[in-house]
Design a protein around this motif. Sequence first.
Motif, mmCIF file in Angstrom:
data_model
loop_
_atom_site.group_PDB
_atom_site.id
_atom_site.type_symbol
_atom_site.label_atom_id
_atom_site.label_comp_id
_atom_site.label_asym_id
_atom_site.label_seq_id
_atom_site.Cartn_x
_atom_site.Cartn_y
_atom_site.Cartn_z
ATOM 1 N N ILE A 1 0.915 -1.171 0.113
ATOM 2 C CA ILE A 1 0.083 0.158 0.075
ATOM 3 C C ILE A 1 0.831 1.381 0.070
ATOM 4 N N ASP A 2 0.567 2.163 -0.729
ATOM 5 C CA ASP A 2 1.254 3.572 -0.713
ATOM 6 C C ASP A 2 0.638 4.463 -0.044
ATOM 7 N N VAL A 3 -0.603 4.706 -0.122
ATOM 8 C CA VAL A 3 -1.505 5.745 0.635
ATOM 9 C C VAL A 3 -2.744 5.030 0.989
ATOM 10 N N ALA A 4 -3.403 5.735 2.076
ATOM 11 C CA ALA A 4 -4.784 5.075 2.440
ATOM 12 C C ALA A 4 -5.751 6.193 2.759
ATOM 13 N N LEU A 5 -6.826 6.129 2.505
ATOM 14 C CA LEU A 5 -7.914 6.961 2.884
ATOM 15 C C LEU A 5 -9.029 6.546 3.719
ATOM 16 N N VAL A 6 -8.731 7.142 4.842
ATOM 17 C CA VAL A 6 -9.498 6.282 6.094
ATOM 18 C C VAL A 6 -10.695 7.134 6.473
ATOM 19 N N GLY A 7 -12.039 6.258 6.295
ATOM 20 C CA GLY A 7 -13.256 6.878 6.603
ATOM 21 C C GLY A 7 -13.431 6.995 8.179
ATOM 22 N N GLU A 8 -13.648 8.228 8.403
ATOM 23 C CA GLU A 8 -14.197 8.504 9.891
ATOM 24 C C GLU A 8 -15.074 9.782 9.708
ATOM 25 N N PRO A 9 -15.934 10.073 10.598
ATOM 26 C CA PRO A 9 -16.722 11.453 10.767
ATOM 27 C C PRO A 9 -15.876 12.644 10.867
ATOM 28 N N THR A 10 -15.629 13.230 9.737
ATOM 29 C CA THR A 10 -14.904 14.405 9.771
ATOM 30 C C THR A 10 -15.751 15.642 9.126
ATOM 31 N N GLY A 11 -17.000 15.564 8.813
ATOM 32 C CA GLY A 11 -17.841 16.482 8.059
ATOM 33 C C GLY A 11 -17.123 16.454 6.668
ATOM 34 N N MET A 12 -16.639 15.583 6.068
ATOM 35 C CA MET A 12 -15.903 15.531 4.734
ATOM 36 C C MET A 12 -14.709 16.469 4.620
ATOM 37 N N GLN A 13 -14.293 16.957 5.914
ATOM 38 C CA GLN A 13 -12.906 17.736 5.854
ATOM 39 C C GLN A 13 -11.677 16.633 5.739
ATOM 40 N N PRO A 14 -10.588 17.146 5.134
ATOM 41 C CA PRO A 14 -9.449 16.054 5.073
ATOM 42 C C PRO A 14 -8.610 16.576 6.485
ATOM 43 N N ALA A 15 -8.497 15.523 7.425
ATOM 44 C CA ALA A 15 -7.678 15.438 8.552
ATOM 45 C C ALA A 15 -6.438 14.908 7.958
ATOM 46 N N VAL A 16 -5.212 15.712 8.107
ATOM 47 C CA VAL A 16 -3.867 15.318 7.497
ATOM 48 C C VAL A 16 -3.130 15.009 8.679
ATOM 49 N N ALA A 17 -3.645 14.813 9.971
ATOM 50 C CA ALA A 17 -2.614 14.550 11.181
ATOM 51 C C ALA A 17 -3.580 13.896 11.970
ATOM 52 N N GLU A 18 -3.248 13.048 13.027
ATOM 53 C CA GLU A 18 -3.823 12.677 14.090
ATOM 54 C C GLU A 18 -2.896 12.329 15.005
ATOM 55 N N LYS A 19 -3.396 12.540 16.408
ATOM 56 C CA LYS A 19 -2.817 12.222 17.578
ATOM 57 C C LYS A 19 -2.675 10.895 17.739
ATOM 58 N N GLY A 20 -1.725 10.336 18.475
ATOM 59 C CA GLY A 20 -1.240 9.088 18.848
ATOM 60 C C GLY A 20 -1.991 8.790 20.361
ATOM 61 N N LEU A 21 -1.692 7.795 20.811
ATOM 62 C CA LEU A 21 -2.276 7.382 22.133
ATOM 63 C C LEU A 21 -1.230 6.250 22.970
ATOM 64 N N MET A 22 -0.748 6.792 23.954
ATOM 65 C CA MET A 22 0.096 5.882 24.889
ATOM 66 C C MET A 22 -0.701 5.734 26.295
ATOM 67 N N VAL A 23 -0.805 4.626 26.873
ATOM 68 C CA VAL A 23 -1.469 4.857 28.278
ATOM 69 C C VAL A 23 -0.298 4.139 29.162
ATOM 70 N N LEU A 24 -0.016 4.904 30.162
ATOM 71 C CA LEU A 24 1.023 4.376 31.052
ATOM 72 C C LEU A 24 0.389 4.145 32.631
ATOM 73 N N ASP A 25 0.976 3.163 33.191
ATOM 74 C CA ASP A 25 0.924 2.970 34.657
ATOM 75 C C ASP A 25 1.909 3.237 35.248
ATOM 76 N N VAL A 26 1.864 4.189 36.247
ATOM 77 C CA VAL A 26 2.803 4.580 37.229
ATOM 78 C C VAL A 26 2.690 4.139 38.545
#
Length: 361
Positions: A153-178
């Motif tokens: 795969i070279d590039v992906a179009l991911v369908g999520e509810p954005t109001g058909m606005q192009p989201a060109v970046a997305e935050k990541g997630l990491m869960v820590l237990d301290v």
Amino acid sequence: MTDIENLSAEATDLLKQLVATPRTSRHETDAADILARFMEEKGLFPHREANNIWCIAEGYDPNRPTLLLNAHIDTVKPVAAWTRDPFRPTLEGDRLYGLGTNDDGASLVCLLQTFRAMAMRPQSYNLVFLASAEEEVSGQDGLSRALPLLPHIDVALVGEPTGMQPAVAEKGLMVLDVTATGKAGHAAREEGVNAIYLALDDINWFRNYRFPLVSSLLGPVKMSVTVIQAGTQHNVVPDCCTFTVDVRSNECYSNEEIYQHICAAVKGQVKARSFRLNSSRIDVAHPLVQRAILLGPTADGKPRTPFGSPTLSDQALMPWPSMKMGPGDSARSHTADEYICIREIRAAIADYSQMLDGLQL
């Protein structure tokens, strides 16, 4: 010309079937069966691994670039505040109510219908459609299980509810237990080392520290202490205090880099549940993004503007560039009386088709 009205009507009917089929994360088998059967009835040849369903358009050529269309099958569990049956598709005016209509059913059926339309027209790229499972829990039997079986795969179009606005970046997630470790003692005497007090210093650090690199699209790294556990009874000084930290990363840091910085800064023992869900970003100059911008205003008249999304999707597991864009509103996701508008389904198929037809990757 693509028959938008017919494709939209079929998409709506398919979405109704999916709503009537409970498909919470790790329980998508029946919904995956429905999708596979629909694809076969339309003359497609779906592949399946667990509850991930994908299809490769005819004429695949490994010498051409490949575009992946992806949306997820699963939903979260319905919240208690629903005033309707979440598993009964209910059409009221232009709104179709039901669990998963907005997140992520509308994107799923719209991208599938767009795949069907584009697969019938010669393109300069290969096209793959993937309906993935376990997205809401980032499960091991979701996208990660299907990835090794897909073509390059070279590039992906991911369908999520954005109001058909192009989201060109997305935050990541990491869960820590301290874990802060003290020493037990009797609360009536000056005994022991209170683990809660030790933890407070680290909690205060998480509350106030700011990572220096700030993304122009995603803003700063965000850290939130969300769960705390300590103590056994009122008269015992607690010897252990454990708290959980939700870390939302921007593309300036990998999750591993953030983890190492935290470990050096706090006194407690830090364990990351996973490093898998990193932030993602695609260059605004990428042809896929530019074709989205060239569509002009959305169906509701809003300028089509690239933005950074704070919510997580399967993009976090993709090793290639990806853009998130789909019908609906993220604010409706995971809420009571979730809905999608029929006009949003129609507009999405029209936008997707216009954007992808003739795309040069």
